[in-house]
Write a protein that holds these residues in place. Structure first.
Motif: not given
Length: 341
Positions: A254, A258-259
């Motif tokens: 997750r 997002e990164t």
């Protein structure tokens, strides 16, 4: 014998001892610190101070695990040896032979794993003391990122995320470390010679054949040889590790999604590597198939709980050992939700 066999299987790597490996050690300290902050934000599990970070060689990883296992298993080995030696000369010979067989299996298995493991959160140190260290096998990280052309800054942080999630589970949940070690000690205490074991095992094999089931399940030879009470404890261990591994994998993916721009490819490569068919027989015999199932079952459990009750519902699992899902509840998450509701 363990070290000698492990060394042969572990092999060498051309990047070992180079300036590239030395630079990696510095990078992993900063990557681990950054990962710790991201994990705390995602899980809301506090992780005070900073973990000790070490980048080790394959053989150093083997030696650390041999030493840690030795401290954990010493009471059982002593108890079994005493019982066998009390039976006279044949018992002494059996004790010696058993020790050689276990040493050979351990050396081969750790040597194989040392070529694959990327990082490991160490709850128990080689001294036998309680640890708070994350160890990365440097040449394996370098080999993976070069072979698959991963961006080093992304891949190193991504691997650190998984280990820091495990640290948050054991450090941020006050009772978790003691509970986990109590299960290990319970398994060790149950490791005593069992009268009639051979007859029981033959009966279980025949039952499995008549039911068209596998002769050796995902628990491997250990599961086949385990007594009924050991199998109950193994189920408790598998339920706990499925939760921890699944939670760790979801958090890792997750935050990565997002990164990192390259997250999807890194995740796919790791899953393909984990399910490599060339290693499936070894995984089944050694019980590592249980480890693979822990990732898969645990991830499904975590995502299903989130889908039905929200991400925060998982916090209930950290309330205490009684709130942990059983192995049946790992496979049927809504049964756990109904029980803890």
């Amino acid at each position: 014998m363990v070290g000698r066999l492990a060394s042969r299987v572990a092999g060498t790597h051309p990047l070992a001892g180079t300036y590239v490996a030395d630079r990696l050690a510095t990078d992993m300290v900063s990557a681990t610190a950054q990962a710790s902050m991201l994990v705390t934000e995602s899980t809301r599990l506090p992780a005070p101070a900073a973990a000790a970070v070490e980048v080790v060689s394959r053989m150093e990883w083997v030696e650390r695990n041999v030493a840690a296992f030795g401290h954990l298993l010493e009471p059982a080995e002593k108890r079994i040896a005493e019982r066998l030696e009390a039976q006279g000369r044949m018992g002494s010979l059996a004790a010696g032979l058993a020790h050689q067989v276990v040493s050979a299996e351990t050396g081969l298995l750790l040597g194989f794993l040392s070529r694959r493991v990327l990082g490991q959160y160490e709850l128990v140190l080689p001294t036998g003391d309680r640890g708070d260290t994350v160890a990365y096998v440097g040449v394996n990280l370098l080999d993976m990122e070069r072979r698959h052309q991963f961006r080093p800054s992304e891949f190193r942080l991504w691997v650190a995320l998984h280990e820091m999630t495990h640290r948050a589970q054991f450090v941020g949940v006050g009772w978790m470390a003691d509970y986990f070690l109590s299960l290990v000690q319970k398994l060790v205490a149950q490791a005593v010679p069992e009268p009639g074991r051979l007859s029981r095992i033959i009966g279980e094999i025949l039952d499995a054949r008549s039911a068209d089931g596998p002769l050796i399940d995902e628990r491997g030879l250990m599961g086949l040889l385990a007594s009924p009470e050991q199998k109950e404890t193994l189920d408790e261990v598998q339920a706990l590790m499925s939760l921890l591994e699944g939670h760790g994998h979801v958090v890792m993916d997750r935050i990565g999604a997002e990164t990192f721009a390259g997250h999807a490819r890194m995740s796919q490569v790791l899953k393909t590597r984990r399910n490599d068919p060339k290693t499936q027989l070894l995984f089944r015999l050694t019980g590592l198939e249980m480890k693979i199932r822990q990732y898969e079952m645990g991830e499904r459990f975590v995502l299903d709980v989130e889908r039905h009750a929200g991400w925060e519902a998982l916090d209930t699992a950290w309330d205490g050992p009684d709130a942990l899902p059983t192995l049946d509840e790992i496979e049927h998450p809504r049964r756990w939700l109904r029980r803890v509701a």
